[in-house]
Design an enzyme around this catalytic site. Structure first.
Site: not given
Ligand code: FE
Length: 183
Positions: A94, A97, A112, A143, A146, A149, A152, A156, A164, A166
């Protein structure tokens, strides 16, 4: 003889300039990464303690583009991130963090435009929430340390999980395996 000496002089200047530029560029990249983590006291690749940091504090310690994805759930444009078609061997952390998130072994080529993985490194590397924004019902991936975001998850993906993940490239820090060559 004088002409030859002059020519060699010009070549040495050109080569010297190129070498300096290369060294400067590499140092600048390294310095930028170190600088990014130095300004973020919450970044650790070994501390697994769950973080409870205020939004105002995250805004202070993260670069704006990373803050907007990690804390405001923005999505980077497809095909623009660093990792959507990257095939290096190593570990993804991440970027907010330092929490270990994915191994390159679980990354697969996806059309994608975002880096895609079929599984997280550990079960508690990430957590999930239902996301009903934009008139869709999706599962958001955050995560595990922390709550930033990441992206998603969809059904598939390839075997063995069929999932997946993504992800946004900007929320990922990549550390190559030492002694192994990237594919
Ligand atoms: Fe994090």
């Amino acid at each position: 003889m004088i002409r030859l000496s002059f020519l060699l002089f010009l070549v040495s200047i050109t080569v010297g300039t190129c070498q300096n530029q290369g060294a400067k560029s590499k140092d600048a990249t390294t310095a930028k990464q170190v600088d990014l983590h130095n300004h973020n006291p919450y970044y650790s690749r070994t501390d697994t303690t769950h973080l409870n940091v205020s939004d105002a504090e995250w805004k202070k310690v993260l670069p704006e583009d990373l803050y907007l994805v990690a804390r405001k759930k923005a999505t980077e444009q497809a095909f623009t991130g660093r990792f959507w078609d990257f095939e290096g061997l190593g570990t993804y952390y991440c970027a907010a963090c330092g929490n270990p998130l994915f191994r390159s072994d679980a990354k697969f080529a996806s059309t994608c435009g975002w880096p895609s993985f079929y599984e997280a490194l550990r079960r508690n590397s990430v957590r999930y929430e239902t996301d009903t924004t934009y008139g869709m019902v999706r599962t958001e991936v955050l995560c595990g340390r922390c709550d930033g975001h990441l992206g998603h998850i969809f059904d598939d993906g390839p075997e063995p999980t069929g999932k997946r993940f993504c992800m946004n490239s900007i929320i990922l820090d990549f550390e190559p395996d030492s002694g192994k060559k990237s594919k």
